[in-house]
Design an enzyme around this catalytic site. Structure first.
Site, mmCIF file in Angstrom:
data_model
loop_
_atom_site.group_PDB
_atom_site.id
_atom_site.type_symbol
_atom_site.label_atom_id
_atom_site.label_comp_id
_atom_site.label_asym_id
_atom_site.label_seq_id
_atom_site.Cartn_x
_atom_site.Cartn_y
_atom_site.Cartn_z
ATOM 1 N N ASN A 44 17.478 -29.891 23.979
ATOM 2 C CA ASN A 44 17.092 -28.679 23.257
ATOM 3 C C ASN A 44 17.613 -27.502 24.074
ATOM 4 O O ASN A 44 17.004 -27.099 25.066
ATOM 5 C CB ASN A 44 15.566 -28.635 23.111
ATOM 6 C CG ASN A 44 15.093 -27.451 22.312
ATOM 7 O OD1 ASN A 44 15.878 -26.558 21.973
ATOM 8 N ND2 ASN A 44 13.805 -27.411 22.015
ATOM 9 N N ARG A 99 18.631 -30.853 19.299
ATOM 10 C CA ARG A 99 17.828 -30.045 18.382
ATOM 11 C C ARG A 99 18.707 -28.870 17.957
ATOM 12 O O ARG A 99 19.310 -28.201 18.809
ATOM 13 C CB ARG A 99 16.578 -29.531 19.084
ATOM 14 C CG ARG A 99 15.754 -28.724 18.130
ATOM 15 C CD ARG A 99 14.708 -27.907 18.777
ATOM 16 N NE ARG A 99 14.020 -27.152 17.746
ATOM 17 C CZ ARG A 99 13.498 -25.971 17.944
ATOM 18 N NH1 ARG A 99 13.542 -25.407 19.111
ATOM 19 N NH2 ARG A 99 12.886 -25.338 16.963
ATOM 20 N N HIS A 147 10.712 -25.760 11.488
ATOM 21 C CA HIS A 147 9.840 -26.833 12.013
ATOM 22 C C HIS A 147 10.012 -28.136 11.239
ATOM 23 O O HIS A 147 9.098 -28.960 11.205
ATOM 24 C CB HIS A 147 8.333 -26.455 11.943
ATOM 25 C CG HIS A 147 7.941 -25.222 12.683
ATOM 26 N ND1 HIS A 147 7.123 -24.253 12.130
ATOM 27 C CD2 HIS A 147 8.235 -24.800 13.924
ATOM 28 C CE1 HIS A 147 6.938 -23.283 13.011
ATOM 29 N NE2 HIS A 147 7.606 -23.592 14.107
ATOM 30 N N ARG A 180 3.739 -12.931 15.198
ATOM 31 C CA ARG A 180 4.433 -12.638 13.931
ATOM 32 C C ARG A 180 3.412 -12.440 12.813
ATOM 33 O O ARG A 180 2.410 -13.172 12.740
ATOM 34 C CB ARG A 180 5.380 -13.787 13.572
ATOM 35 C CG ARG A 180 6.602 -13.824 14.458
ATOM 36 C CD ARG A 180 7.443 -15.044 14.220
ATOM 37 N NE ARG A 180 7.242 -16.049 15.253
ATOM 38 C CZ ARG A 180 7.628 -17.317 15.154
ATOM 39 N NH1 ARG A 180 8.220 -17.750 14.071
ATOM 40 N NH2 ARG A 180 7.404 -18.157 16.143
ATOM 41 N N GLU A 208 8.648 -34.021 18.331
ATOM 42 C CA GLU A 208 9.964 -33.674 17.789
ATOM 43 C C GLU A 208 11.090 -34.414 18.514
ATOM 44 O O GLU A 208 12.070 -34.819 17.895
ATOM 45 C CB GLU A 208 10.174 -32.161 17.854
ATOM 46 C CG GLU A 208 9.290 -31.448 16.832
ATOM 47 C CD GLU A 208 9.123 -29.965 17.083
ATOM 48 O OE1 GLU A 208 9.826 -29.190 16.453
ATOM 49 O OE2 GLU A 208 8.289 -29.591 17.929
#
Ligand code: AMP
Length: 399
Positions: A7, A90, A179, A240, A384
């Site tokens: 990643n 990723r 996601h 956010r 993940e």
């Protein structure tokens, strides 16, 4: 089969080496402060933690350091690079071009470069990681696994915005969702827990961490999701805002007190739980202030998360005509039992009822539904890296 999962971020690279015969993580680690002073590589094997500071001017040098650790005679887990069967990357944004994970070669680089504008803070760094691996160990296949691809089969009515159609044609303005690897993983695991084929179940997956997105999963793919063109919309997050009236943006711009840049900062970095509470973006800090100090704005931040989460669950139950399972995952979803209890309260009419005692767990895979709940409520820790490794294995075994 040994798979290396990477990643690559702007100044860091997370890595994991997995043995897929047992799905065991052989070694995991982090390259940090790439291009800065005191860059370092840290790694963990069998509970032993190690750290080495060294000069890492760029991603290629960082990945070279990763390969050195993997083959190190003392700490390594392989003796030769050829023991790496494939590398899984990723990759944040696949645009409309990449609907699935893909084996990538040097020929794909121009197509990948064209996607950079869709996720300028992530894709360019992901790409640098891919290019470096193609150069460092060209004999090993590379697979890219996109955060967007699980959502790539959403129906048009779910991914289009009611904006002039030309914006979609000219600028690619549509819902992409994010996601996806996490939603895919927990939805597959939910099917396993229910003992039903993945393609036949309907699941609502609630990924709640610093970033939050919910997905409606049906026929083996996402049919709607709460993040959109960007990672700003949907349920309020750490910093956010989530959904709000975009008319506010033009209104604020017209006051002359804001610039496009300051508004971007406002809605991505200064809003959400941080903006409402004025305390922190971290759920644990907010809960502590709300419960122990009865802080009103901290409580309001919690209320906004819970209320909006309920609205998305209700909406997805409506579009799928019910669901077999509701799944909670990621930092808050896995650990915050109080959040799960709040969100699931008062939804008996919709077939959701949790067992409050069973729900009091953190970070464990567990069925928290009450016996009479028509919809199974599950907590499934996300993974993940394992999902990326599985996709990588599947694509490279076929070759
Ligand atoms: P993630 O982005 O998946 O790492 O999730 C980070 C979020 O999970 C932060 O808001 C943390 O406060 C939250 N989190 C982690 N542990 C807990 C916990 N025990 N209770 C509530 N929230 C938690």
């Amino acid at each position: 089969m040994k798979i290396l999962v990477l990643n690559s971020g702007s100044s860091s690279i997370k890595f994991q080496m997995l043995d897929m015969s047992s799905e065991e993580v052989l070694l995991r680690g982090l390259v940090e402060r790439i291009g800065l002073e005191e860059s370092a590589i840290s790694w963990k094997t069998d509970g032993d933690q190690h750290k080495k500071t060294l000069q890492i001017p760029g991603h290629k040098e960082g990945l070279s350091a990763v390969l050195d650790i993997l083959t190190d005679s003392e700490h390594g887990v392989i003796s030769d690079f050829n023991e790496i069967d494939a590398v899984g990357h990723r990759y944040v944004h696949g645009g409309e071009e990449y609907k699935d994970s893909a084996v990538v070669t040097a020929e794909d680089i121009p197509a990948l470069e064209k996607l950079n504008h869709l996720a300028p803070l992530h894709n360019p760094h992901n790409l640098v990681g891919v290019k470096a691996m193609l150069e460092l160990i060209p004999q090993v296949p590379n697979v890219i696994v996109f955060d967007t691809s699980f959502h790539s089969r959403m129906p048009e009515k779910a991914y289009m915005y009611a904006l002039p159609y030309e914006l979609y044609e000219q600028y690619g303005i549509r819902r992409y969702g994010f996601h996806g690897t996490s939603h895919h993983y927990v939805a597959l695991e939910a099917a396993a827990m229910l003992g039903r084929p993945f393609e036949e179940i309907k699941v609502i997956t609630c990924h709640m961490g610093n970033g939050t997105s919910f997905s409606a999963v049906q026929n083996g793919h996402s049919v709607d999701t709460s993040l959109g063109f960007s990672t700003m919309c949907g349920i309020p997050m750490g910093t956010r805002a989530g959904d709000f009236d975009p008319g506010i943006l033009t209104h604020l711009l017209n006051t002359g007190d804001f610039t496009p840049e300051s508004l971007h900062d406002l809605i991505y970095k200064k809003s959400g739980m941080l903006g409402v509470s004025g305390i922190s973006s971290d759920m644990r800090d907010i809960e502590q202030k709300a419960w122990n100090e009865k802080d009103k704005r901290a409580q309001l931040a919690l209320d906004l998360v819970h209320y909006n989460a309920k609205k998305f669950i209700g909406g997805y139950l409506a579009v799928m005509n019910g669901a077999d399972a509701l799944v909670f995952t990621a930092g808050i979803g896995e650990n915050g039992w109080e959040t799960r209890e709040e969100i699931c309260s008062g939804m008996e009419f919709l077939g959701i009822k949790i067992d409050k005692e069973k729900n009091k767990v953190r970070g464990k895979r567990v069925d928290i539904s009450a016996p009479e709940s028509r919809i199974k409520v599950l907590v499934i820790p996300t993974n993940e890296e394992l999902m990326i490794a599985k996709e990588t294995l599947e694509l490279t075994q076929e070759k």
